[in-house]
Design a protein around this motif. Structure first.
Motif, short mmCIF file in Angstrom:
data_model
loop_
_atom_site.label_atom_id
_atom_site.label_comp_id
_atom_site.label_asym_id
_atom_site.label_seq_id
_atom_site.Cartn_x
_atom_site.Cartn_y
_atom_site.Cartn_z
N ALA A 40 0.74 -1.35 -0.02
CA ALA A 40 0.04 -0.02 0.13
C ALA A 40 0.81 1.35 -0.04
O ALA A 40 1.73 1.31 0.77
N ASN A 41 0.62 2.15 -0.82
CA ASN A 41 1.13 3.38 -0.58
C ASN A 41 0.60 4.16 0.39
O ASN A 41 -0.66 3.86 0.90
N ALA A 42 1.16 5.25 0.76
CA ALA A 42 0.65 6.34 1.75
C ALA A 42 -0.73 6.68 1.47
O ALA A 42 -1.01 7.31 0.47
N PRO A 43 -1.54 6.97 2.41
CA PRO A 43 -2.85 7.47 2.06
C PRO A 43 -2.76 9.02 1.76
O PRO A 43 -1.96 9.74 2.21
N THR A 44 -3.98 9.23 0.93
CA THR A 44 -4.03 10.61 0.70
C THR A 44 -5.53 11.15 1.34
O THR A 44 -6.26 10.31 1.51
#
Length: 134
Positions: free
Chosen positions: A23-27
């Motif tokens: 998972a990428n960092a959340p936005t």
């Protein structure tokens, strides 16, 4: 006599995820309703390779419960709509990929903390999301 040799400090090995997807960092930002949206990529180096039909789970940030599941569309994107137009829905959310038998197959993306702050507040979070990659 020779000076004593310095012993290098012990360092912990890097943490390696046991999951197939990451998972990428959340936005997060403001919107006219509360929703979570993202894309699932089959190749982190090629954004054109998207995972159509991936199952995305929505739940708490610790992944202990699945509240809802959505399949990615023909563009490899998913959307969880959490409120009606003009409404905020406060919550702490996590997102992750699962197999058809609901077994986790990715790191947990998040936490995403949605709130009821107005658009003038830079901390406003109504529209969040996480992208996943292999």
């Amino acid at each position: 006599t020779m000076p004593p040799t310095a012993v290098p400090p012990q360092t912990a090995p890097p943490t390696v995820s046991p999951y197939e997807f990451h998972a990428n960092a959340p936005t997060c930002g403001h919107s006219g309703l509360t929703f979570l949206k993202g894309t699932v990529y089959l190749n982190k180096n090629d954004p054109s390779q998207r995972y159509v039909g991936a199952i995305v789970a929505l739940g708490p940030p610790d992944g202990s419960t699945i509240y809802a599941m959505e399949k990615t569309d023909g563009d490899g994107q998913y959307t969880f709509v959490l409120s009606g137009p003009g409404q905020s829905r406060e919550g702490h959310w996590g997102l992750w990929l699962v197999t058809p038998s609901s077994q986790r197959k990715s790191d947990i993306g998040g936490p995403i903390v949605t709130n009821g702050l107005p658009p003038s507040d830079p901390k406003s979070c109504w529209a969040g999301g996480v992208d996943f990659w292999k």
